[in-house]
Write a protein that holds these residues in place. Structure first.
Motif, short mmCIF file in Angstrom:
data_model
loop_
_atom_site.label_atom_id
_atom_site.label_comp_id
_atom_site.label_asym_id
_atom_site.label_seq_id
_atom_site.Cartn_x
_atom_site.Cartn_y
_atom_site.Cartn_z
N ARG A 118 0.84 -1.22 0.00
CA ARG A 118 0.00 0.00 0.00
C ARG A 118 0.87 1.27 0.00
N ALA A 119 1.98 1.19 -0.70
CA ALA A 119 2.88 2.33 -0.82
C ALA A 119 2.75 2.90 -2.23
N GLY A 120 1.70 3.68 -2.43
CA GLY A 120 1.41 4.19 -3.77
C GLY A 120 2.49 5.08 -4.33
N ASP A 121 3.04 5.96 -3.51
CA ASP A 121 4.08 6.86 -4.00
C ASP A 121 5.31 6.08 -4.46
N GLN A 122 5.69 5.04 -3.69
CA GLN A 122 6.84 4.23 -4.07
C GLN A 122 6.57 3.47 -5.36
N ALA A 123 5.33 3.00 -5.54
CA ALA A 123 4.97 2.32 -6.78
C ALA A 123 5.10 3.27 -7.97
N ALA A 124 4.67 4.54 -7.77
CA ALA A 124 4.77 5.52 -8.85
C ALA A 124 6.23 5.83 -9.18
N ILE A 125 7.08 5.89 -8.15
CA ILE A 125 8.51 6.13 -8.37
C ILE A 125 9.11 4.98 -9.18
N ALA A 126 8.76 3.76 -8.82
CA ALA A 126 9.28 2.60 -9.55
C ALA A 126 8.79 2.60 -10.99
N ALA A 127 7.52 2.95 -11.20
CA ALA A 127 6.99 2.99 -12.56
C ALA A 127 7.69 4.07 -13.39
N ARG A 128 7.98 5.20 -12.77
CA ARG A 128 8.71 6.25 -13.50
C ARG A 128 10.11 5.78 -13.86
N ALA A 129 10.80 5.13 -12.91
CA ALA A 129 12.13 4.59 -13.20
C ALA A 129 12.07 3.56 -14.32
N TRP A 130 11.05 2.77 -14.31
CA TRP A 130 10.83 1.76 -15.36
C TRP A 130 10.72 2.43 -16.72
N ARG A 131 9.87 3.48 -16.82
CA ARG A 131 9.68 4.16 -18.10
C ARG A 131 10.96 4.85 -18.56
N GLU A 132 11.70 5.45 -17.61
CA GLU A 132 12.94 6.13 -17.99
C GLU A 132 14.01 5.15 -18.44
N ALA A 133 14.05 3.96 -17.80
CA ALA A 133 15.03 2.96 -18.19
C ALA A 133 14.67 2.30 -19.52
N LEU A 134 13.37 2.14 -19.76
CA LEU A 134 12.90 1.49 -20.99
C LEU A 134 11.89 2.41 -21.67
N PRO A 135 12.34 3.45 -22.32
CA PRO A 135 11.44 4.49 -22.85
C PRO A 135 10.51 4.02 -23.96
N THR A 136 10.71 2.85 -24.51
CA THR A 136 9.80 2.34 -25.54
C THR A 136 8.82 1.31 -24.99
N SER A 137 8.82 1.10 -23.69
CA SER A 137 7.93 0.09 -23.09
C SER A 137 6.52 0.66 -22.93
N LEU A 138 5.57 0.09 -23.64
CA LEU A 138 4.18 0.54 -23.53
C LEU A 138 3.64 0.23 -22.13
N GLU A 139 4.04 -0.94 -21.61
CA GLU A 139 3.54 -1.32 -20.29
C GLU A 139 4.02 -0.36 -19.21
N ALA A 140 5.26 0.10 -19.32
CA ALA A 140 5.79 1.05 -18.34
C ALA A 140 4.98 2.35 -18.36
N HIS A 141 4.66 2.83 -19.56
CA HIS A 141 3.85 4.05 -19.68
C HIS A 141 2.47 3.86 -19.06
N ARG A 142 1.82 2.77 -19.44
CA ARG A 142 0.47 2.53 -18.92
C ARG A 142 0.46 2.39 -17.40
N THR A 143 1.47 1.68 -16.89
CA THR A 143 1.53 1.49 -15.44
C THR A 143 1.70 2.81 -14.72
N GLN A 144 2.55 3.67 -15.23
CA GLN A 144 2.76 4.97 -14.58
C GLN A 144 1.49 5.81 -14.64
#
Length: 621
Positions: A118-144
């Motif tokens: 139940r750590a929503g802010d941490q989940a959002a941080i991880a999703a942002r890191a995911w998108r930045e590391a893999l900028p072409t990942s559709l799943e990373a964008h949708r998750t964020q």
């Protein structure tokens, strides 16, 4: 070989590792390493296995993994920390590993750990890191995007959405935009959502492949933010640019309660293409929701002509005709409805049960069928045919304690001078829950009100209010009884309390304004109150009637006549007819006034307001 590892990890360790290692194929390298370690520790020079191994196995190429020992241990520690009840430590360790490895499955695992904690802010941080590391990942964008919506941070989404749209094929961008409002259905700040997305949606509305979806979403977000004029602008643009699509017209119907001019889009389309039954049905239902039974009945009459075998249209028409005090027309429609759904035969004990069983109706259809029977009984009661009404009610077997059926039976008893029996019938209904007790009180008070037992209704509501002192609806009903008892000041105090408890209770604004206008007091205040009511329910016939009446009191006959004609056209109620007739009489249109009075008297001869004005103007029924 990795030194210091046991020959084989225990089963729990394997379970810890699997979520992090799946799909990366690291588990294969780890298994190979462990297998080599086991072989080296268990074989001796005397062991013939190596010597006897086939030459093909010795020469097989080695497939190396990018999993090194530090990374292996980092994953192991992260999973062990999670299993040991330290999700925060596990999150940090595995997020670092994900950033180092740029592995999508590992990023997904980190987001999952944060959400489970139940750590929503941490989940959002991880999703942002995911998108930045893999900028072409559709799943990373949708998750964020989903996480930011969940956290109600709409202002941060447009840049992510813009990037996702650029990655999405052209034919998928419209559906992506269309799904956007669903993310914010429960947003406590819809205005912030609309402001956050409007610039981006205006950009996408300029592109052919996303214009339609963008205009509709702009309209919907503006409507949710109570910016109805802005919503109507976008709806009109969508209807103009995409005349073959019905979605803009359906959106116009959603705006109808607050922007009556939106109706013109629908009526123009139906006039040009009268065969659009789905649109006409939606229009008819919107008119009924807007408390315009006359207009709704007009549309359902057209629907029954175009689709005479659609039972639901006949049922709706019957209910509306009954609301309009047209018992004969209601009975004709309801009998047609029953004819369509009933089939002869069956062994059930009642007519309704036989019809339902024979027709094979589901639960919703059963309820609608019983409602049809109930409405038929009400039509007979409206005609004064109490014997037929009672017979029809006796043929209905519904769930015990059905309030509608009990009320109709109580009403029949009261109409025959047996009101105490009717009240007792309602009091015997089960009331195990607060809402059941409340419904029973409101039903009994309505029975008393219909039979002019004002004081008894007032006292009954007073007792209920002691148990629920902040129930705005009970207080409102008591204020109506105070008015009937001639206690104007008390009625006003009660209505002010309703407004305080429920600021959007437009019936309270209307009742207070109309009361002042009817007594010819504080007319400007009355007009302001009624205007407030109209801001919540534009076009509602009884509120339009109140505004027409206050305009008459202010001496504005032309505006009064216009408003009262509008109200009477939407709902030909006897009290509205009384007001319209009096205004027409004052304007020198006595012949038309007589026609209005006569029409209303045929439908509701017992209406007090109508009888009073006709006696005062010496107009014969």
């Amino acid at each position: 070989m990795v030194r210091g590892l046991p020959v084989r990890p225990s089963r729990p360790v394997q379970e810890f590792l699997m979520p992090a290692l799946v799909r990366h194929r690291w588990w294969l390298s780890a298994a190979l390493a462990l297998s080599c370690a086991a072989q080296a520790q268990t074989q001796t020079p005397e062991t013939p296995a190596a010597a006897d191994a086939p030459a093909s196995a010795a020469s097989a190429p080695v497939v190396n993994s990018d999993l090194d020992a530090p990374m292996f241990y980092q994953l192991l520690i992260g999973e062990l920390e999670l299993q040991g009840g330290q999700p925060g430590v596990a999150y940090q360790v595995l997020l670092d590993a994900a950033r180092r490895s740029n592995d999508e499955e590992l990023f997904r695992r980190v987001v999952q750990i944060a959400l489970q904690s139940r750590a929503g802010d941490q989940a959002a941080i991880a999703a942002r890191a995911w998108r930045e590391a893999l900028p072409t990942s559709l799943e990373a964008h949708r998750t964020q995007i989903q996480l930011l919506a969940l956290l109600n941070r709409p202002a941060e989404i447009p840049p992510v959405l813009r990037s996702l749209l650029a990655l999405t094929p052209a034919d998928g961008r419209g559906p992506l935009i269309a799904a956007l409002p669903g993310l914010f259905q429960r947003s406590p700040e819809p205005a912030r959502v609309q402001e956050a997305f409007e610039p981006l949606l205006r950009e996408t509305a300029a592109k052919p492949e996303t214009r339609f979806a963008s205009l509709l979403v702009l309209a919907l977000l503006a409507k949710n933010a109570d910016r109805y004029e802005t919503a109507l602008i976008h709806v009109r643009a969508a209807a103009k640019d995409f005349p073959e699509r019905e979605e803009p017209l359906l959106m116009a119907l959603e705006l109808l309660p607050r922007r009556p001019e939106a109706e013109a889009l629908v009526t123009a389309e139906l006039q040009a293409k009268p065969d659009k039954q789905a649109l006409r049905l939606a229009y008819a239902r919107a008119l009924a929701r807007a408390q315009r039974p006359g207009d709704a009945a007009r549309e359902f009459r057209v629907l029954t002509q175009e689709s005479p075998d659609d039972a639901s249209h006949w049922l709706a028409l019957g209910a509306l005709e009954l609301d309009l005090q047209h018992p004969d027309a209601a009975e004709t429609a309801l009998q047609r409805y029953l004819k369509l759904v009933d089939k002869p035969g069956g062994a059930s004990s009642s007519l309704a049960e036989r019809a339902i069983a024979a027709a094979g109706l589901d639960k919703a259809d059963k309820e609608a069928h019983l409602q049809g029977q109930l409405l038929l009984a009400q039509a007979a009661e409206m005609r004064g045919d109490f014997k037929t009404a009672e017979k029809r009610l006796a043929g209905i077997e519904a769930a015990p304690g059905n309030l509608d059926i009990a009320y109709r039976r109580a009403s029949l008893l009261a109409r025959q001078g047996r009101i105490d029996e009717g009240r007792e019938l309602l009091r015997q209904l089960p009331a195990d829950r607060d809402q059941d007790r409340r419904a029973r009180v409101l039903a009994e008070s309505q029975l008393l009100r219909e039979n002019k037992q004002w004081q008894a209704a007032y006292d009954l509501l007073g007792q209920a209010i002691k148990q629920a002192p902040e129930d705005a609806d009970l207080i409102y009903e008591q204020s109506m009884m105070a008015e009937k008892l001639g206690r104007a000041q008390e009625m006003e105090a009660l209505l002010q309390k309703v407004i305080q408890l429920k600021p959007q209770h437009y019936h309270a604004y209307n009742a207070l304004g109309y009361s002042l206008a009817d007594r010819n007091e504080r007319l400007q205040e009355a007009r302001d109150l009624i205007s407030k009511a109209l801001s919540f329910a534009p076009g509602e016939p009884f509120i339009v009637d109140s505004m027409g009446w206050v305009e008459f009191r202010l001496g504005r006959l032309g505006e009064a006549e216009r408003l009262l004609r509008q109200a009477y056209g939407s709902r030909p109620d006897a009290e509205i007819a009384a007001h319209l007739g009096e205004v027409l009489w004052a304007a020198g249109q006595q012949d038309e006034a007589r026609r209005v009075f006569a029409d209303a008297a045929r439908r509701d001869p017992r209406n007090e307001a109508l009888q009073s004005v006709m006696q005062r103007l010496q107009v014969r029924p």
